[in-house]
Design an enzyme around this catalytic site. Structure first.
Site, PDB file in Angstrom:
ATOM      1  N   TRP A  43      35.363  20.582  85.051  1.00 20.15           N
ATOM      2  CA  TRP A  43      33.920  20.362  85.029  1.00 20.15           C
ATOM      3  C   TRP A  43      33.345  20.419  86.437  1.00 20.15           C
ATOM      4  O   TRP A  43      32.137  20.406  86.625  1.00 20.15           O
ATOM      5  CB  TRP A  43      33.593  18.984  84.467  1.00 20.15           C
ATOM      6  CG  TRP A  43      33.923  18.743  83.045  1.00 20.15           C
ATOM      7  CD1 TRP A  43      34.740  19.491  82.240  1.00 20.15           C
ATOM      8  CD2 TRP A  43      33.462  17.655  82.244  1.00 20.15           C
ATOM      9  NE1 TRP A  43      34.820  18.923  80.997  1.00 20.15           N
ATOM     10  CE2 TRP A  43      34.045  17.798  80.973  1.00 20.15           C
ATOM     11  CE3 TRP A  43      32.625  16.574  82.489  1.00 20.15           C
ATOM     12  CZ2 TRP A  43      33.806  16.893  79.946  1.00 20.15           C
ATOM     13  CZ3 TRP A  43      32.389  15.675  81.459  1.00 20.15           C
ATOM     14  CH2 TRP A  43      32.972  15.840  80.205  1.00 20.15           C
TER      15      TRP A  43
HETATM   16 FE1  SF4 Z   1      37.840  18.777  87.372  1.00 16.80          FE
HETATM   17 FE2  SF4 Z   1      38.634  16.614  88.706  1.00 16.80          FE
HETATM   18 FE3  SF4 Z   1      36.388  16.520  87.251  1.00 16.80          FE
HETATM   19 FE4  SF4 Z   1      38.808  16.657  86.068  1.00 16.80          FE
HETATM   20  S1  SF4 Z   1      38.002  14.957  87.328  1.00 16.80           S
HETATM   21  S2  SF4 Z   1      36.985  17.840  85.512  1.00 16.80           S
HETATM   22  S3  SF4 Z   1      39.942  18.001  87.476  1.00 16.80           S
HETATM   23  S4  SF4 Z   1      36.769  17.798  89.079  1.00 16.80           S
END
Ligand code: SF4
Ligand code: SF4
Length: 154
Positions: A43
């Site tokens: 995300w």
């Molecule tokens: Fe991507 Fe980190 Fe967000 Fe998970 S927590 S969606 S790996 S940015």
């Protein structure tokens, strides 16, 4: 830009696994270190970047728009309450900026289970759970009245 883990910095604490809303941060069963198993599903919320106590998580652009030679370095400093970003462009130009890890005190956000369960009437409301309180908007959400619509209400 999705994330990746420097496995030599990671200690396998699992904070990134717990916080990832896309459930793509996993602990490798052989090496006991975190790995982003599906960068395409990232995300790009950077919750894991901010949660990692070892500064072991970085971000990188997709090869189609981020040319080789660029880098994005992230430094989480909990004592200062900041996340510092160092963006390096292919021509060597750098941009450095700092943002707060969060804008409210640690532990001050209530979890969903700490709110009262919605009543039958609230299910008929157009507002989402905990609105408008959680949005900190005095007097509730703005409402579009019929006289402000060009064609009125059909
Ligand atoms: Fe991507 Fe980190 Fe967000 Fe998970 S927590 S969606 S790996 S940015
Ligand atoms: Fe490794 Fe950081 Fe994830 Fe902990 S939060 S498992 S140190 S990448």
């Amino acid at each position: 830009m999705p994330t990746f883990v420097y496995m030599t910095s990671c200690d396998g604490c699992g904070h990134c696994v717990d916080i990832c809303p896309s459930d793509i941060m996993h602990i490798d069963s052989t090496y006991r270190r975190a790995v982003n198993i599906e960068p395409n599903f990232c995300w790009e919320c950077y919750s894991c970047v901010k949660a990692c106590p070892q500064n072991a998580i970085d971000v990188r652009g997709y090869a189609d728009f981020a040319p080789l030679g660029h880098s994005v370095r992230v430094l989480r400093e909990e004592a200062k309450g900041t996340v510092s970003w160092k963006i390096k462009f292919r021509n060597g130009e750098e941009k450095n900026f700092e943002s707060p890890i969060r804008t409210t005190p640690w532990g001050s956000i209530k979890g969903p289970a700490e709110y009262d369960a919605p009543g039958a009437e609230e299910f008929k409301s157009e507002e989402l759970a905990h609105e408008p309180d959680a949005l900190n908007i005095e007097g509730g959400l703005p409402v579009l009245s019929a006289d402000r619509l060009k064609q009125g209400i059909i």
